[in-house]
Design a protein around this motif. Structure first.
Motif, PDB file in Angstrom:
ATOM      1  N   ASP A  78       2.515  12.497  -2.390  1.00 18.05           N
ATOM      2  CA  ASP A  78       1.595  11.355  -2.365  1.00 18.05           C
ATOM      3  C   ASP A  78       0.593  11.562  -3.506  1.00 18.05           C
TER       4      ASP A  78
ATOM      5  N   TYR B 252      -4.363  13.516   3.959  1.00 17.37           N
ATOM      6  CA  TYR B 252      -4.476  12.209   4.591  1.00 17.37           C
ATOM      7  C   TYR B 252      -3.550  12.314   5.805  1.00 17.37           C
TER       8      TYR B 252
ATOM      9  N   ASN C  58      -6.419  14.588  -0.848  1.00 16.13           N
ATOM     10  CA  ASN C  58      -7.434  14.050   0.052  1.00 16.13           C
ATOM     11  C   ASN C  58      -7.434  14.991   1.253  1.00 16.13           C
TER      12      ASN C  58
ATOM     13  N   VAL D 206      -1.561   9.187  -4.817  1.00 16.24           N
ATOM     14  CA  VAL D 206      -2.352   7.959  -4.913  1.00 16.24           C
ATOM     15  C   VAL D 206      -3.701   8.170  -5.630  1.00 16.24           C
ATOM     16  N   TYR D 207      -4.164   9.417  -5.743  1.00 10.56           N
ATOM     17  CA  TYR D 207      -5.410   9.670  -6.495  1.00 10.56           C
ATOM     18  C   TYR D 207      -5.145  10.034  -7.959  1.00 10.56           C
TER      19      TYR D 207
ATOM     20  N   GLY E 227       0.830  -1.200   0.000  1.00  5.98           N
ATOM     21  CA  GLY E 227       0.000   0.000   0.000  1.00  5.98           C
ATOM     22  C   GLY E 227       0.865   1.251   0.000  1.00  5.98           C
ATOM     23  N   SER E 228       0.238   2.364  -0.391  1.00  2.00           N
ATOM     24  CA  SER E 228       0.988   3.616  -0.357  1.00  2.00           C
ATOM     25  C   SER E 228       1.185   4.056   1.088  1.00  2.00           C
TER      26      SER E 228
HETATM   27  C1  LIG Z   1      -3.531  10.318   0.300  1.00  3.01           C
HETATM   28  C2  LIG Z   1      -3.525   8.897   0.739  1.00  3.01           C
HETATM   29  N1  LIG Z   1      -2.350   8.246   0.799  1.00  3.01           N
HETATM   30  C3  LIG Z   1      -2.277   6.966   1.170  1.00  3.01           C
HETATM   31  C4  LIG Z   1      -3.423   6.268   1.525  1.00  3.01           C
HETATM   32  C5  LIG Z   1      -3.276   4.826   1.943  1.00  3.01           C
HETATM   33  O1  LIG Z   1      -3.776   3.963   0.976  1.00  3.01           O
HETATM   34  P1  LIG Z   1      -3.176   2.537   0.657  1.00  3.01           P
HETATM   35  O2  LIG Z   1      -2.241   2.150   1.754  1.00  3.01           O
HETATM   36  O3  LIG Z   1      -4.371   1.646   0.572  1.00  3.01           O
HETATM   37  O4  LIG Z   1      -2.484   2.671  -0.668  1.00  3.01           O
HETATM   38  C6  LIG Z   1      -4.669   6.901   1.505  1.00  3.01           C
HETATM   39  C7  LIG Z   1      -5.886   6.187   1.918  1.00  3.01           C
HETATM   40  O5  LIG Z   1      -6.962   6.723   2.041  1.00  3.01           O
HETATM   41  C8  LIG Z   1      -4.715   8.245   1.095  1.00  3.01           C
HETATM   42  O6  LIG Z   1      -5.863   8.922   1.038  1.00  3.01           O
END
Ligand SMILES: Cc1ncc(COP(=O)(O)O)c(C=O)c1O
Length: 355
Positions: free
Chosen positions: A168, A89, A140, A170-171, A63-64
């Motif tokens: 980050d 986040y 986020n 991730v979106y 995961g990130s």
């Molecule tokens: C900005 C951001 N980074 C990281 C994550 C962690 O996600 P994951 O570990 O599932 O990749 C989230 C989860 O909501 C997030 O919103």
């Protein structure tokens, strides 16, 4: 809980959508430890998404969130200084405090109908002590996307003091207009890009994230990752390779966009019918809408009552240090989302009657 509108990704993909009929190759896949920094094939596939990156620039994580964790762990200690974009986040914020770093915020502000980073505040916050600047783009909880020229400004500010940037992303890939958010990678040398399959790809259960950075740092962070989770799961690595093949990747991202484009109007209509109590700046990316509310109640209290009395879960602005907001996820199937939203308006109606 019956309605979960607290998630920020789209309704998840299924294994069958990735693989079709279960191939023998999948059934025969060894369940041993996998290559600990990600198989070379997966790292090459990830690298191909980034200009002039190769497999050596990539570390695959669980995961990130693990990517953020190992980065913060390796960079921060007592008294080190980190400048963090807010709202965010809050993992990064929490980790910085846990590692006893000095944390300075810079905010996104509602300006000209858009959430924009306060670059002047960033300039003021960053100094020679700053080791790391952490941004979240797309953001986020606001769904904001930082414009290209602003990305360059952030790099410029970091460059003046030699600070690293953790971006980050991730979106990325979950933009409503289909225009891929520009990555920080390649714009500045000391960049750590974090991304993964949980949000834009709708595959959070695979627990696949990654870091893209300069080789030396990718190697260093690999050691931190080894002592955190050892390796990505063998099946996660395998399925991630399938998901990131160019044709499948395009199909997944098109599905995400289709869900976002179909669902956002439901949120807009709902906000419009509840305009005495709610307003929002529609997100540019991500399955999240950050709603400002006007009735007098603490956001955590509202969320508690909504959960208890209407079996519906959303995220309070309190979690982002912004009490007058609520974050809802709109990536679920339309009927589900509609009922969840209706339960929110019922709750507001009830609370107002009690006054
Ligand atoms: C900005 C951001 N980074 C990281 C994550 C962690 O996600 P994951 O570990 O599932 O990749 C989230 C989860 O909501 C997030 O919103």
């Amino acid at each position: 809980m019956e309605y979960n509108l607290s998630e920020s990704g789209v309704h998840p993909f299924r294994v069958s959508e990735l693989l079709g009929d279960m191939p023998v190759e999948f059934l025969n896949h060894s369940l041993g430890y996998s290559q600990t920094n990600g198989t070379e094939e997966l790292r090459k596939t990830v690298a191909a998404i980034y200009p002039r990156a190769d497999a050596e620039n990539v570390l695959v994580t669980n995961g990130s969130s693990e990517a953020n964790f190992v980065t913060m762990w390796s960079f921060l200690g007592r008294g080190t200084e980190v400048v963090v974009m807010l709202p965010n986040y809050m993992q990064i914020w929490g980790l910085a405090k846990t590692f006893q770093a000095r944390v300075k915020p810079f905010r996104l502000r509602e300006l000209d109908g858009e959430w924009k980073p306060d670059i002047r505040a960033l300039r003021r916050a960053v100094g020679r002590q700053t080791k790391l600047i952490a941004v979240c783009n797309p953001n986020n909880p606001t769904g904001a996307v930082i414009r290209e020229e602003t990305i360059d400004e952030v790099c410029d500010i970091a460059g003046k003091v030699g600070a690293w940037i953790l971006s980050d992303e991730v979106y990325q890939g979950a933009e409503l207009d289909g225009r891929m958010t520009p990555t920080f990678w390649g714009r500045y040398k000391k960049v750590i890009v974090v991304n993964g399959l949980s949000k834009a790809y709708g595959l959070p259960g695979l627990r696949i994230g990654w870091i893209v950075t300069v080789r030396d740092l990718a190697n260093k962070l690999w050691a931190y990752h080894d002592y955190t989770t050892i390796c990505p799961t063998a099946l996660g690595d395998y399925l991630a390779r399938k998901a990131l093949q160019p044709e499948m990747r395009a199909k997944i991202l098109a599905r995400t966009r289709q869900i976002l484009q179909a669902n956002l109007p439901l949120v807009e209509d709902w906000v419009d019918s509840n305009r005495d109590d709610f307003s929002f700046l529609p997100p540019k990316a991500g399955a999240i809408a950050y709603l400002k509310y006007r009735f007098k109640m603490n956001s955590s209290k509202f969320v508690e009552r909504l959960l208890k009395e209407k079996s519906t879960l959303i995220v309070p602005g309190d979690d982002f240090g912004m009490d007058e907001y609520l974050r809802i996820g709109y990536g679920s199937p339309r009927e589900y989302l509609t009922v969840g939203l209706n339960r929110m308006s019922e709750m507001v109606g009830q609370i107002k009657k009690e006054r």
